[in-house]
Design a protein around this motif. Structure first.
Motif, PDB file in Angstrom:
ATOM      1  N   GLN A  64       0.838  -1.212   0.000  1.00  9.08           N
ATOM      2  CA  GLN A  64       0.000   0.000   0.000  1.00  9.08           C
ATOM      3  C   GLN A  64       0.869   1.257   0.000  1.00  9.08           C
ATOM      4  O   GLN A  64       0.591   2.227  -0.729  1.00  9.08           O
ATOM      5  N   GLN A  65       1.920   1.256   0.781  1.00 14.60           N
ATOM      6  CA  GLN A  65       2.823   2.411   0.836  1.00 14.60           C
ATOM      7  C   GLN A  65       3.470   2.677  -0.523  1.00 14.60           C
ATOM      8  O   GLN A  65       3.575   3.835  -0.967  1.00 14.60           O
ATOM      9  N   LEU A  66       3.898   1.624  -1.202  1.00 17.11           N
ATOM     10  CA  LEU A  66       4.592   1.769  -2.479  1.00 17.11           C
ATOM     11  C   LEU A  66       3.675   2.241  -3.593  1.00 17.11           C
ATOM     12  O   LEU A  66       4.141   2.844  -4.570  1.00 17.11           O
ATOM     13  N   LEU A  67       2.380   1.977  -3.479  1.00 17.50           N
ATOM     14  CA  LEU A  67       1.441   2.399  -4.520  1.00 17.50           C
ATOM     15  C   LEU A  67       1.418   3.916  -4.693  1.00 17.50           C
ATOM     16  O   LEU A  67       1.063   4.423  -5.768  1.00 17.50           O
ATOM     17  N   ALA A  68       1.817   4.642  -3.672  1.00 16.25           N
ATOM     18  CA  ALA A  68       1.845   6.102  -3.783  1.00 16.25           C
ATOM     19  C   ALA A  68       2.888   6.559  -4.788  1.00 16.25           C
ATOM     20  O   ALA A  68       2.786   7.671  -5.338  1.00 16.25           O
ATOM     21  N   GLY A  69       3.894   5.729  -5.063  1.00 16.02           N
ATOM     22  CA  GLY A  69       4.951   6.118  -5.985  1.00 16.02           C
ATOM     23  C   GLY A  69       4.881   5.447  -7.339  1.00 16.02           C
ATOM     24  O   GLY A  69       5.730   5.678  -8.202  1.00 16.02           O
ATOM     25  N   GLY A  70       3.889   4.591  -7.551  1.00 17.74           N
ATOM     26  CA  GLY A  70       3.775   3.905  -8.831  1.00 17.74           C
ATOM     27  C   GLY A  70       3.093   2.560  -8.673  1.00 17.74           C
ATOM     28  O   GLY A  70       2.713   2.151  -7.570  1.00 17.74           O
ATOM     29  N   ASP A  71       2.976   1.853  -9.765  1.00 13.42           N
ATOM     30  CA  ASP A  71       2.261   0.579  -9.768  1.00 13.42           C
ATOM     31  C   ASP A  71       3.102  -0.504  -9.089  1.00 13.42           C
ATOM     32  O   ASP A  71       4.332  -0.501  -9.143  1.00 13.42           O
ATOM     33  N   VAL A  72       2.410  -1.417  -8.419  1.00  7.81           N
ATOM     34  CA  VAL A  72       3.040  -2.612  -7.819  1.00  7.81           C
ATOM     35  C   VAL A  72       2.169  -3.790  -8.252  1.00  7.81           C
ATOM     36  O   VAL A  72       1.347  -4.300  -7.478  1.00  7.81           O
ATOM     37  N   PRO A  73       2.331  -4.249  -9.479  1.00  5.88           N
ATOM     38  CA  PRO A  73       1.351  -5.175 -10.057  1.00  5.88           C
ATOM     39  C   PRO A  73       1.385  -6.598  -9.531  1.00  5.88           C
ATOM     40  O   PRO A  73       0.393  -7.319  -9.653  1.00  5.88           O
ATOM     41  N   GLN A  74       2.503  -7.044  -8.932  1.00  9.63           N
ATOM     42  CA  GLN A  74       2.621  -8.453  -8.559  1.00  9.63           C
ATOM     43  C   GLN A  74       3.042  -8.619  -7.106  1.00  9.63           C
ATOM     44  O   GLN A  74       3.731  -7.776  -6.541  1.00  9.63           O
ATOM     45  N   LEU A  75       2.614  -9.737  -6.530  1.00 10.65           N
ATOM     46  CA  LEU A  75       3.041 -10.147  -5.203  1.00 10.65           C
ATOM     47  C   LEU A  75       3.341 -11.636  -5.245  1.00 10.65           C
ATOM     48  O   LEU A  75       2.455 -12.448  -5.540  1.00 10.65           O
ATOM     49  N   ASN A  76       4.594 -11.982  -4.983  1.00 10.98           N
ATOM     50  CA  ASN A  76       5.021 -13.376  -4.977  1.00 10.98           C
ATOM     51  C   ASN A  76       5.233 -13.792  -3.528  1.00 10.98           C
ATOM     52  O   ASN A  76       6.080 -13.238  -2.837  1.00 10.98           O
ATOM     53  N   LEU A  77       4.458 -14.771  -3.067  1.00 14.53           N
ATOM     54  CA  LEU A  77       4.519 -15.213  -1.674  1.00 14.53           C
ATOM     55  C   LEU A  77       5.325 -16.496  -1.493  1.00 14.53           C
ATOM     56  O   LEU A  77       5.221 -17.165  -0.461  1.00 14.53           O
ATOM     57  N   GLY A  78       6.133 -16.850  -2.487  1.00 14.43           N
ATOM     58  CA  GLY A  78       7.063 -17.964  -2.331  1.00 14.43           C
ATOM     59  C   GLY A  78       6.385 -19.315  -2.305  1.00 14.43           C
ATOM     60  O   GLY A  78       5.335 -19.529  -2.899  1.00 14.43           O
ATOM     61  N   GLY A  79       7.008 -20.241  -1.601  1.00  9.40           N
ATOM     62  CA  GLY A  79       6.482 -21.602  -1.531  1.00  9.40           C
ATOM     63  C   GLY A  79       6.639 -22.160  -0.132  1.00  9.40           C
ATOM     64  O   GLY A  79       6.295 -21.505   0.835  1.00  9.40           O
ATOM     65  N   GLY A  80       7.190 -23.370  -0.044  1.00  9.54           N
ATOM     66  CA  GLY A  80       7.390 -23.990   1.256  1.00  9.54           C
ATOM     67  C   GLY A  80       6.251 -24.871   1.717  1.00  9.54           C
ATOM     68  O   GLY A  80       6.192 -25.246   2.899  1.00  9.54           O
ATOM     69  N   PHE A  81       5.335 -25.222   0.823  1.00 14.92           N
ATOM     70  CA  PHE A  81       4.180 -26.041   1.213  1.00 14.92           C
ATOM     71  C   PHE A  81       4.643 -27.439   1.615  1.00 14.92           C
ATOM     72  O   PHE A  81       5.393 -28.094   0.907  1.00 14.92           O
ATOM     73  N   GLY A  82       4.173 -27.907   2.776  1.00 19.99           N
ATOM     74  CA  GLY A  82       4.662 -29.144   3.350  1.00 19.99           C
ATOM     75  C   GLY A  82       4.098 -30.397   2.704  1.00 19.99           C
ATOM     76  O   GLY A  82       3.027 -30.387   2.087  1.00 19.99           O
ATOM     77  N   ILE A  83       4.832 -31.503   2.867  1.00 22.40           N
ATOM     78  CA  ILE A  83       4.399 -32.810   2.377  1.00 22.40           C
ATOM     79  C   ILE A  83       4.505 -33.820   3.509  1.00 22.40           C
ATOM     80  O   ILE A  83       5.057 -33.537   4.575  1.00 22.40           O
TER      81      ILE A  83
END
Length: 449
Positions: free
Chosen positions: A242-261
């Motif tokens: 939200q803070q970064l949107l004031a300075g321009g677009d932030v089109p993507q968010l990558n939340l990584g992985g780590g899903f357990g098995i």
């Protein structure tokens, strides 16, 4: 102690695994005995159908969740789990992209037929040469990990007149393992930027001609059960978003992985559909609370795709019984060990094993499966129950070795690394050639040629 020490626990073993004639283990339609006779042991076996099935199911689950919340999603296969050109082809065919973190992984992905635009490039210490290569081939996204890397990329794009899409890796202060997570103000690790320094880094990226800032990346851990850690991390990263949107677009968010098995019958990983909906809904709810649009999402599973698709076959060499205070443990020595699976020695990782050449008929006994290396910590399976009539010459299979075993393998004690064989529809083929003693000697410059 299991009721049946020959059982194959659902979710731990590949979906195709079953007992055939005489109780012999069959995976991908190929028996353990046939595999051992054809390729020898130790042998790493990968069920191609299982890899494809898990990749497809994971992508579909996250796409459904993203669509339900008005956004899109991109799934990157995390190549560090296990990477070769065959796996690259499989995951691309199932609609995934590929995540790499070294120049070597980049070249394997390209050799496997990946378009460079389908790749994400991670790493906390990407060299100038690696960055130059990534920019030159047109890697889709480079995940920036330090201020130094920003300036390295600035120099490269200026010198080559290139345009490069980049993300910024941030530390949310959330670290998760299995079902627990720890939330702090800062996370003490080598990767990424603390949240309070990220805005300045993004401002610097945005002022560099040739660098295109496309979003934020955050990865909270490995072998994670549940969604609580992801929810907490997403909430913190969305404040920065939200803070970064004031300075321009932030089109993507990558939340990584780590899903357990599941490695053993004691593990109870979160179903992928539940995980996908829980994480995506957390992002959507967080954006709604902040009055921002839900960004395009990305995730990077690796273990969840290949982990349970792999097994390792060994031949039992010796056994010995060791008296404990309240029990007797049988040490079962196999013809591999920490050179082909370092995870138990590195992390205390738990695995489960089963007789593979037949079913046993004797009562279960407590066993510890150990390797042939000159180390007391050379443990493959710390504890499990196997039929008491196991004997030298029997084949033993260890489940869930598809992730991080081959990538972490070594030549300790000058043991050659085993081949990797793919099985599917009753057929098998080598996808990574095993090493020989000649291979080891060929690297020794002191040997007369």
């Amino acid at each position: 102690m299991p009721d049946d020490a020959n059982d194959l626990v659902e979710g731990v073993w590949p979906h195709s695994a079953h007992r055939g004639d005489g109780g012999e283990l069959v995976v991908g339609g190929v028996s353990a005995g046939e595999l051992a006779r054809t390729y020898g042991t130790p042998l790493q076996v990968l069920d191609e159908t299982e890899v494809r099935r898990r990749a497809s199911q994971l992508r579909a689950a996250f796409e459904r969740a993203a669509q339900a919340h008005g956004t899109s999603v991109r799934i990157y296969y995390a190549g560090k789990a296990l990477l070769n050109t065959s796996i690259v082809r499989w995951v691309l065919a199932e609609g995934l992209n590929v995540d790499v973190c070294t120049g070597g992984e980049l070249e394997v992905a390209l050799a496997g037929g990946a378009d460079a635009a389908q790749l994400g490039f991670h790493g906390n210490n990407k060299s100038v040469a690696e960055l130059e290569r990534a920019v030159a081939v047109g890697v889709g996204t480079i995940v920036i990990d330090s201020d130094i890397e920003i300036e390295r990329l600035a120099a490269i794009v200026s010198r080559t007149d290139a345009e490069q899409r980049v993300m910024l890796r941030v530390n949310s202060g959330v670290h998760a393992e299995t079902h627990d997570f720890l939330a702090t103000a800062h996370e003490d690790q080598k990767f990424g930027f603390p949240l309070d320094r990220a805005a300045a880094a993004v401002a610097r990226i945005r002022e560099i001609e040739g660098l295109v800032f496309v979003g934020l990346h955050c990865h909270i851990g490995s072998q994670i059960f549940g969604v609580a850690g992801f929810r907490e991390s997403a909430s913190r990263v969305l404040d920065l978003h939200q803070q970064l949107l004031a300075g321009g677009d932030v089109p993507q968010l990558n939340l990584g992985g780590g899903f357990g098995i599941a490695y053993t019958r004691a593990d109870d990983p979160t179903p992928i559909g539940e995980l996908a909906e829980g994480i995506v809904s957390a992002v959507a709810e967080g954006c709604a609370a902040r009055g921002t649009r839900v960004p395009a999402l990305a995730f990077e599973p690796g273990r969840a795709i290949v982990g349970n698709a792999g097994i390792t076959l060994y031949e039992i060499g010796t056994t010995k019984d060791v008296a404990l205070e309240n029990a007797t443990r049988r040490y079962v020595s196999v013809d591999g060990g920490m050179s082909d699976n370092a995870r138990p020695a590195l992390y205390g990782a738990a695995y489960s094993a089963r007789l593979a050449s037949r079913s046993g008929s004797a009562d279960p006994v407590l066993v510890r499966v150990v390797g042939k290396h000159c180390e007391s910590g050379d443990i493959v399976v710390d504890h499990d129950y196997l039929p008491g009539d196991l004997a030298p010459g029997d084949l033993l299979a260890v489940a869930a070795t598809g992730a991080y075993c081959a990538p972490l393998s070594s030549n300790y004690n000058h043991v050659p690394r085993p081949p990797i064989v793919a099985v599917a529809d009753g057929a098998s083929r080598v996808i990574v050639r095993g090493e020989t003693i000649d291979d080891l000697l060929a690297r020794d410059a002191g040997i007369a040629q």
